[in-house]
Design a protein around this motif. Sequence first.
Motif, PDB file in Angstrom:
ATOM      1  N   ARG A   1      41.366 -17.952  18.552  1.00 47.61           N
ATOM      2  CA  ARG A   1      40.885 -18.914  17.066  1.00 47.61           C
ATOM      3  C   ARG A   1      39.701 -19.551  17.429  1.00 47.61           C
ATOM      4  O   ARG A   1      39.677 -20.311  18.439  1.00 47.61           O
ATOM      5  CB  ARG A   1      42.399 -19.640  16.609  1.00 47.61           C
ATOM      6  N   GLY A   2      39.026 -19.780  16.188  1.00 46.39           N
ATOM      7  CA  GLY A   2      37.932 -20.625  16.519  1.00 46.39           C
ATOM      8  C   GLY A   2      36.646 -19.768  17.106  1.00 46.39           C
ATOM      9  O   GLY A   2      35.746 -20.365  17.574  1.00 46.39           O
ATOM     10  N   GLY A   3      36.897 -18.335  17.363  1.00 48.87           N
ATOM     11  CA  GLY A   3      35.635 -17.561  17.905  1.00 48.87           C
ATOM     12  C   GLY A   3      34.517 -17.665  17.030  1.00 48.87           C
ATOM     13  O   GLY A   3      34.536 -17.930  15.776  1.00 48.87           O
TER      14      GLY A   3
ATOM     15  N   ASP B   1      52.745 -17.894  18.002  1.00 51.02           N
ATOM     16  CA  ASP B   1      52.899 -18.886  19.204  1.00 51.02           C
ATOM     17  C   ASP B   1      51.534 -19.364  19.368  1.00 51.02           C
ATOM     18  O   ASP B   1      50.662 -18.443  19.301  1.00 51.02           O
ATOM     19  CB  ASP B   1      53.558 -18.207  20.374  1.00 51.02           C
ATOM     20  N   ARG B   2      51.180 -20.530  19.611  1.00 52.99           N
ATOM     21  CA  ARG B   2      50.034 -21.226  19.779  1.00 52.99           C
ATOM     22  C   ARG B   2      50.263 -22.380  20.541  1.00 52.99           C
ATOM     23  O   ARG B   2      51.381 -23.254  20.444  1.00 52.99           O
ATOM     24  CB  ARG B   2      49.071 -21.412  18.733  1.00 52.99           C
ATOM     25  N   GLY B   3      49.019 -23.012  21.533  1.00 55.45           N
ATOM     26  CA  GLY B   3      49.275 -24.218  22.166  1.00 55.45           C
ATOM     27  C   GLY B   3      48.029 -24.937  22.027  1.00 55.45           C
ATOM     28  O   GLY B   3      47.318 -25.049  20.758  1.00 55.45           O
ATOM     29  N   MET B   4      47.532 -25.710  22.708  1.00 53.44           N
ATOM     30  CA  MET B   4      46.328 -26.541  22.646  1.00 53.44           C
ATOM     31  C   MET B   4      45.178 -25.980  22.853  1.00 53.44           C
ATOM     32  O   MET B   4      44.304 -26.538  22.080  1.00 53.44           O
ATOM     33  CB  MET B   4      46.757 -27.874  23.856  1.00 53.44           C
ATOM     34  N   ASP B   5      45.356 -24.563  23.325  1.00 53.49           N
ATOM     35  CA  ASP B   5      43.804 -24.201  23.438  1.00 53.49           C
ATOM     36  C   ASP B   5      43.746 -23.236  22.180  1.00 53.49           C
ATOM     37  O   ASP B   5      44.590 -23.199  21.239  1.00 53.49           O
ATOM     38  CB  ASP B   5      43.930 -23.155  24.794  1.00 53.49           C
ATOM     39  N   GLU B   6      42.661 -22.405  22.228  1.00 53.94           N
ATOM     40  CA  GLU B   6      42.421 -21.511  21.049  1.00 53.94           C
ATOM     41  C   GLU B   6      43.161 -20.232  21.017  1.00 53.94           C
ATOM     42  O   GLU B   6      43.111 -19.519  20.225  1.00 53.94           O
ATOM     43  CB  GLU B   6      40.937 -21.280  21.206  1.00 53.94           C
ATOM     44  N   SER B   7      44.189 -19.839  21.783  1.00 56.07           N
ATOM     45  CA  SER B   7      44.723 -18.659  22.183  1.00 56.07           C
ATOM     46  C   SER B   7      45.857 -18.473  21.106  1.00 56.07           C
ATOM     47  O   SER B   7      46.588 -19.492  21.088  1.00 56.07           O
ATOM     48  CB  SER B   7      45.059 -18.407  23.531  1.00 56.07           C
ATOM     49  N   VAL B   8      46.086 -17.560  20.514  1.00 61.14           N
ATOM     50  CA  VAL B   8      47.334 -17.372  19.418  1.00 61.14           C
ATOM     51  C   VAL B   8      47.799 -16.093  19.680  1.00 61.14           C
ATOM     52  O   VAL B   8      47.053 -14.912  20.182  1.00 61.14           O
ATOM     53  CB  VAL B   8      46.720 -17.345  18.075  1.00 61.14           C
ATOM     54  N   LYS B   9      49.358 -15.993  19.997  1.00 58.37           N
ATOM     55  CA  LYS B   9      49.779 -14.774  20.008  1.00 58.37           C
ATOM     56  C   LYS B   9      50.754 -14.437  18.787  1.00 58.37           C
ATOM     57  O   LYS B   9      51.633 -15.276  18.237  1.00 58.37           O
ATOM     58  CB  LYS B   9      50.815 -14.884  21.217  1.00 58.37           C
ATOM     59  N   LEU B  10      50.659 -13.069  18.375  1.00 63.04           N
ATOM     60  CA  LEU B  10      51.422 -12.947  17.367  1.00 63.04           C
ATOM     61  C   LEU B  10      52.081 -11.510  17.706  1.00 63.04           C
ATOM     62  O   LEU B  10      51.786 -10.845  18.328  1.00 63.04           O
ATOM     63  CB  LEU B  10      50.448 -12.184  16.109  1.00 63.04           C
ATOM     64  N   LYS B  11      53.675 -11.348  17.043  1.00 64.98           N
ATOM     65  CA  LYS B  11      54.225 -10.193  17.433  1.00 64.98           C
ATOM     66  C   LYS B  11      54.627  -9.801  16.055  1.00 64.98           C
ATOM     67  O   LYS B  11      55.056 -10.583  14.887  1.00 64.98           O
ATOM     68  CB  LYS B  11      55.528 -10.655  18.044  1.00 64.98           C
ATOM     69  N   ALA B  12      54.452  -8.399  16.075  1.00 63.12           N
ATOM     70  CA  ALA B  12      54.736  -7.526  14.447  1.00 63.12           C
ATOM     71  C   ALA B  12      55.710  -6.646  14.913  1.00 63.12           C
ATOM     72  O   ALA B  12      55.739  -6.027  15.949  1.00 63.12           O
ATOM     73  CB  ALA B  12      53.416  -7.256  14.089  1.00 63.12           C
ATOM     74  N   TYR B  13      56.380  -6.280  13.803  1.00 66.81           N
ATOM     75  CA  TYR B  13      57.381  -5.080  14.028  1.00 66.81           C
ATOM     76  C   TYR B  13      57.076  -4.244  12.874  1.00 66.81           C
ATOM     77  O   TYR B  13      56.813  -4.708  11.798  1.00 66.81           O
ATOM     78  CB  TYR B  13      58.747  -5.552  14.140  1.00 66.81           C
TER      79      TYR B  13
END
Length: 322
Positions: free
Chosen positions: A42-44, A77-89
């Motif tokens: 995120r924030g790219g 799921d996300r933390g303090m960095d810009e990385s975001v994880k999405l899980k889809a079904y």
Amino acid sequence: MIEVLLDNKNGNVWDITHLVTDLTWATSRTGKPASLDITFVRGGLYEERSFEFNNGDIIRFRKDDMNVFYGYVFSIDRGMDESVKLKAYDQVRYLLSNDYYRFADVTAAQIIQRIAEDNQLKVGRLDDTGYRIPKMLEEDKKLLDIICKAIDLTLISTKRIYVFYDDFGELSLRSVDDMRVDFALGEQSLLYDYQYSRSIDKETYNRIKLSQENKEENTKKIYIAQDSANIARWGQLQLYKSVDEQLNQAQISEMLNQLIQLKNREQKTLRVDALGDIRLRAGCVVPILIEELDINQTFLVDQCSHKIEGENHTMTLELRVI
């Protein structure tokens, strides 16, 4: 070349392909929805300020101009960095709720159609198995388990394997005969590691015992088929099932014969790691060539996981002998 689109249902469809750093698409032949796990930054540099994402958003994944996955975000799921994880079904996820159903004289396809309509799910190609299930009464059972049971009953009666899955947003039921791929995996073709096992620990039975109750007469009949040679070799491995009281003796005898043929054998499984080919998913039938194991035959893909990181695409397949 991959393409990942996110539709947050507010009129915008976002192309997030350039934000994705890694992606895993996993499928299972029975009992699970397909899943898509993606990580993006995120924030790219190219991300628009109005870009947003929420649970329930639609994700579409394509690779090499092939439709691969159409599903819905279930966790973020996300933390303090810009990385975001999405899980889809995919849609099959909505079949994990429990319900009550009573069916009589229906095919597996008709059961899927009824359950899909009741749960507002989209349906695509549903093959006619040609076998009508006499009766099914399911109380407080997962919808997916009900469908899987119908497919299992069809297998027992016809010896034909059918695969139920979500085909890019449409529930489908297909014969494995229509899911054979036109290429092979081997030591000289994509494959770079494997693990082979032979087991009688699960799903192997050399004695089949069927019980039929007659409620009016308060009696119970027992029907048995067994392989004495395999009992001497492996010990007695018994499968016990109660059967519908409406079945006649000929139908029960046929069920006994089919079960002993299906279950009275070693379960051979093979796990392979290979360079990725997006045409493979759970339910496909693929030829495997491994000279060291003297294997040159087709296997059914039970589970399949594709992992894409940058330009690298690998896959892990769990296979079984048909």
